[in-house]
Design a protein around this motif. Structure first.
Motif, PDB file in Angstrom:
ATOM      1  N   ALA A 435       0.841  -1.205   0.000  1.00 52.77           N
ATOM      2  CA  ALA A 435       0.000   0.000   0.000  1.00 52.77           C
ATOM      3  C   ALA A 435       0.872   1.248   0.000  1.00 52.77           C
ATOM      4  O   ALA A 435       1.866   1.316   0.709  1.00 52.77           O
ATOM      5  CB  ALA A 435      -0.882  -0.012   1.233  1.00 52.77           C
ATOM      6  N   PHE A 436       0.474   2.217  -0.809  1.00 51.63           N
ATOM      7  CA  PHE A 436       1.211   3.483  -0.840  1.00 51.63           C
ATOM      8  C   PHE A 436       0.467   4.505   0.001  1.00 51.63           C
ATOM      9  O   PHE A 436      -0.653   4.885  -0.312  1.00 51.63           O
ATOM     10  CB  PHE A 436       1.337   3.971  -2.292  1.00 51.63           C
ATOM     11  CG  PHE A 436       1.659   5.431  -2.404  1.00 51.63           C
ATOM     12  CD1 PHE A 436       2.951   5.879  -2.151  1.00 51.63           C
ATOM     13  CD2 PHE A 436       0.685   6.367  -2.728  1.00 51.63           C
ATOM     14  CE1 PHE A 436       3.255   7.225  -2.232  1.00 51.63           C
ATOM     15  CE2 PHE A 436       0.982   7.722  -2.798  1.00 51.63           C
ATOM     16  CZ  PHE A 436       2.269   8.145  -2.548  1.00 51.63           C
ATOM     17  N   LEU A 437       1.068   4.882   1.128  1.00 58.86           N
ATOM     18  CA  LEU A 437       0.420   5.894   1.966  1.00 58.86           C
ATOM     19  C   LEU A 437       1.348   7.094   2.150  1.00 58.86           C
ATOM     20  O   LEU A 437       2.560   6.945   2.266  1.00 58.86           O
ATOM     21  CB  LEU A 437       0.068   5.305   3.338  1.00 58.86           C
ATOM     22  CG  LEU A 437      -0.988   4.194   3.387  1.00 58.86           C
ATOM     23  CD1 LEU A 437      -1.340   3.848   4.820  1.00 58.86           C
ATOM     24  CD2 LEU A 437      -2.261   4.571   2.644  1.00 58.86           C
ATOM     25  N   LEU A 438       0.732   8.283   2.175  1.00 54.91           N
ATOM     26  CA  LEU A 438       1.498   9.514   2.393  1.00 54.91           C
ATOM     27  C   LEU A 438       1.709   9.721   3.896  1.00 54.91           C
ATOM     28  O   LEU A 438       0.915   9.234   4.702  1.00 54.91           O
ATOM     29  CB  LEU A 438       0.707  10.724   1.886  1.00 54.91           C
ATOM     30  CG  LEU A 438       0.284  10.745   0.434  1.00 54.91           C
ATOM     31  CD1 LEU A 438      -0.637  11.927   0.200  1.00 54.91           C
ATOM     32  CD2 LEU A 438       1.510  10.846  -0.453  1.00 54.91           C
ATOM     33  N   HIS A 439       2.734  10.466   4.238  1.00 54.84           N
ATOM     34  CA  HIS A 439       2.945  10.828   5.644  1.00 54.84           C
ATOM     35  C   HIS A 439       1.936  11.932   5.979  1.00 54.84           C
ATOM     36  O   HIS A 439       2.267  13.110   6.025  1.00 54.84           O
ATOM     37  CB  HIS A 439       4.386  11.321   5.841  1.00 54.84           C
ATOM     38  CG  HIS A 439       4.751  11.490   7.284  1.00 54.84           C
ATOM     39  ND1 HIS A 439       6.033  11.608   7.720  1.00 54.84           N
ATOM     40  CD2 HIS A 439       3.992  11.525   8.383  1.00 54.84           C
ATOM     41  CE1 HIS A 439       6.036  11.738   9.031  1.00 54.84           C
ATOM     42  NE2 HIS A 439       4.808  11.694   9.457  1.00 54.84           N
ATOM     43  N   ASP A 440       0.692  11.523   6.153  1.00 55.51           N
ATOM     44  CA  ASP A 440      -0.388  12.485   6.373  1.00 55.51           C
ATOM     45  C   ASP A 440      -1.509  11.782   7.139  1.00 55.51           C
ATOM     46  O   ASP A 440      -1.346  10.638   7.569  1.00 55.51           O
ATOM     47  CB  ASP A 440      -0.885  12.990   4.999  1.00 55.51           C
ATOM     48  CG  ASP A 440      -1.487  14.388   5.095  1.00 55.51           C
ATOM     49  OD1 ASP A 440      -1.987  14.734   6.172  1.00 55.51           O
ATOM     50  OD2 ASP A 440      -1.462  15.116   4.089  1.00 55.51           O
TER      51      ASP A 440
END
Ligand SMILES: Nc1ncnc2c1ncn2[C@@H]1O[C@H](COP(=O)(O)OP(=O)(O)OP(=O)(O)O)[C@@H](O)[C@H]1O
Length: 592
Positions: A435-440
């Motif tokens: 999974a690609f998750l942003l630091h947000d």
């Protein structure tokens, strides 16, 4: 080199819509006022000491003006101060204007690169390192900006030089010619140093790229690096890269300072020769001699500035060449958008792959070879096969990321081409293995798929993806920050957020590429049940190793060595004891 410089000037002119011309015009005015203020010294000296300074009347322009207005000493001094003030104001306005124009232009350049990279076809992007892209947007565009500043300094120095030469010609054409010849000789003598500057520029570009690669490789894989205890090895490599850049920069500094030093010595010799010729040979009067000397003293640093600007320009210009090369490459690989594109087929029947082959650049054999298969609307199709057989490649082709080398993909009979591939991708949602998750926050990560989604909608898709219970338990709920690439969540939690995000798109086709491989058995079962419940509402293509993720499938396709070796309904293939599906399902008994 000349061609590259020519391209750079044209490029800057276009990028700034000719505004650098205005900055240069302001500079010409400033140079002119500076020159006139110097010129005023002749009547000044003539007024102070008429006996010794000769007659200013026979000097063109100034002589005529003097005769007509007969200015007093006070008026001349006021004129002198005013001219310097005007010149200062012009220089200041030019500097502020130029800085504004240049910053804007370089930002446009960065933005254009960003957009073109984003629009480029996946095959082209796949072959470009992320670190090289980041290097281009930071270091290399920074160097292009420096090259632009160098070019402007060069043009400004040339304008001033030309102004002074005209002034000098008016005072004594013989001496002006003499100074010009000296200048040209000095300029020619420093050619080898300028050549070295160009070479340095090419080398340093490569070194910065490598330094950035090491840095990004380490930072993105820091967890793995720490687990293998190879932080020190990375630190060593990073130090080696820094050392190379430092040594190269030092070498350049040695060469360029040698250039400046040689120039200083040559200027001193030239000044001595100039004074000797002016006094002994040309026997100039005092006023002219003073003005010529002043002009010469002001000219000498300009020559130095010209030499230095050219050196720096040449060392930074290769950054512009590599920037152009990459931008052109991306522009040529652009996916059609807007008016040049076509709408995607609606997808109400089937997606077909017909005689499709794909070879990755440089690969010894094709990843896919003559594959034909069908994904029926409203059904769940599972793609199975050993590792490396080509399943993810099929997923990338079906979602319109990759283009087939031969064969075609159709949706409801309409071929997916360069003109509608991007639009088709808009109908597809994809959940990858990682999974690609942003630091947000969780909300921000979900809204990547649908920026205007309401909180209620977010909760609803979280519920569908079985992520609701754990998000509810987080103290900040939807506003919880997930950490760098989602590291504050477990692998399973990350995957559920990714699934929720895909569902938010309300896709016509949902592709799950080993999407639940990070989940525990219980969660897999829960999500599998949930996916099964979507049957009829969304068409699903699931790439899976585990039987739990294919049990709910309607249709099966088996891939081996890039070829489609089995396809049919789940029920028929599961009933055939010799099928690959049956073998896989039997395997699950031992796995569980
Ligand atoms: N970007 C690429 N460049 C070159 N070769 C690639 C690239 N991506 C995949 N391949 C090769 O293509 C073949 C098919 O790869 P693919 O990822 O489609 O297999 P897969 O069945 O999805 O494997 P897995 O189940 O392990 O994920 C493999 O031999 C792989 O090494």
């Amino acid at each position: 080199m000349i061609a590259s410089l020519n391209r750079f000037v044209t490029f800057l002119w276009r990028l700034t819509n000719g505004r650098i011309g205005i900055a240069l015009a302001l500079n010409v005015l400033a140079s002119f006022t500076e020159g006139v203020s110097l010129f005023l010294l002749i009547p000044l000296i003539a007024t102070i000491d008429a006996g010794r300074s000769g007659n200013a009347i026979d000097i063109p322009v100034i002589g005529d003006l003097m005769q007509r207005f007969q200015p007093s000493l006070g008026l001349l001094l006021v004129g002198f101060v005013l001219l310097i003030a005007v010149q200062g104001t012009l220089i200041r306005s030019k500097t502020v204007y130029l800085t504004t124009v240049m910053h804007h232009a370089i930002d446009r350049l960065r933005q254009a690169f960003f957009v073109r990279a984003g629009n480029a076809q996946w095959e082209v992007l796949q072959q470009t390192r992320v670190s090289d892209l980041s290097n281009m947007l930071t270091v290399e565009t920074g160097r292009v900006q420096i090259a632009a500043a160098n070019l402007m300094s060069l043009l400004q120095a040339l304008i001033l030089l030309a102004t002074y030469l005209v002034m000098a010609l008016l005072v004594s054409w013989q001496m002006a010619l003499f100074a010009a010849v000296i200048g040209l000789v000095m300029f020619a003598a420093l050619y080898p140093i300028r050549r070295q500057a160009t070479r340095f520029g090419q080398d340093v570009g490569q070194m910065f790229r490598e330094q950035n690669r090491t840095l990004l490789e380490f930072l993105t894989g820091i967890r793995v690096a720490k687990s293998f205890l190879i932080e020190d090895a990375y630190a060593k490599r990073f130090w080696q890269r820094l050392t190379l850049i430092r040594r190269s920069t030092l070498r350049y500094t040695r060469i360029s300072t040698l250039g400046t030093f040689s120039f200083q010595v040559m200027s001193a010799i030239a000044a001595a020769a100039f004074i000797w010729v002016a006094v002994e040979v040309a026997q100039l009067d005092f006023g002219r001699l003073i003005v010529l000397l002043l002009i010469f003293l002001r000219l000498a640093p300009r020559f130095g500035a010209i030499q230095e600007s050219i050196q720096n320009l040449l060392s930074n210009l290769p950054a512009f060449d590599s920037f152009r090369e990459q931008t052109t490459m991306f522009a040529e690989a652009a996916e059609p958008k807007g008016k040049r594109s076509e709408a995607a087929p609606p997808f109400t029947d089937e997606v077909r792959l017909e005689g499709l082959s794909l070879s990755y650049p440089g690969a010894a054999k094709p990843a896919l070879d003559d594959v034909s298969l069908s994904i029926k609307f409203g059904r769940i199709t599972a793609l199975i096969g050993p590792s490396g057989s080509g399943k993810s490649t099929i997923a990338d082709l079906v979602m319109g990321l990759l283009r087939p080398t031969t064969g075609r993909i159709t949706v409801d009979g309409v071929e997916i081409t360069d003109r509608n591939r991007r639009a088709w991708r808009g109908s597809v949602a994809f959940v990858p293995q990682e999974a690609f998750l942003l630091h947000d926050t969780i909300a921000a990560n979900l809204r990547i798929a649908l920026p205007d989604a309401s909180d209620d909608l977010l909760w609803s898709v979280l519920d569908q993806a079985k992520a609701l219970p754990f998000v509810e338990q987080l103290s900040d709920g939807l506003q919880t920050v997930v950490g760098e690439r989602g590291t504050r969540l477990s692998g399973g939690e990350r995957q559920r957020i990714a699934l929720a995000r895909a569902l938010l798109r309300k896709p016509k086709l949902l592709i799950l590429d080993e999407a639940t491989s990070a989940l525990d058995w219980e969660n897999q079962q829960m999500i599998a049940a949930d996916i099964a419940a979507m049957r009829g509402k969304v068409t699903i293509l699931t790439v899976a190793h585990r039987p739990s993720m294919i049990r709910f499938a309607d249709d099966m396709i088996a891939i081996e060595n890039g070829r489609c070796v089995e396809s049919g309904t789940f029920a028929a293939l599961a009933a055939d004891p010799n099928s690959r599906l049956a073998a896989m399902l039997r395997g699950e008994g031992t796995e569980v």
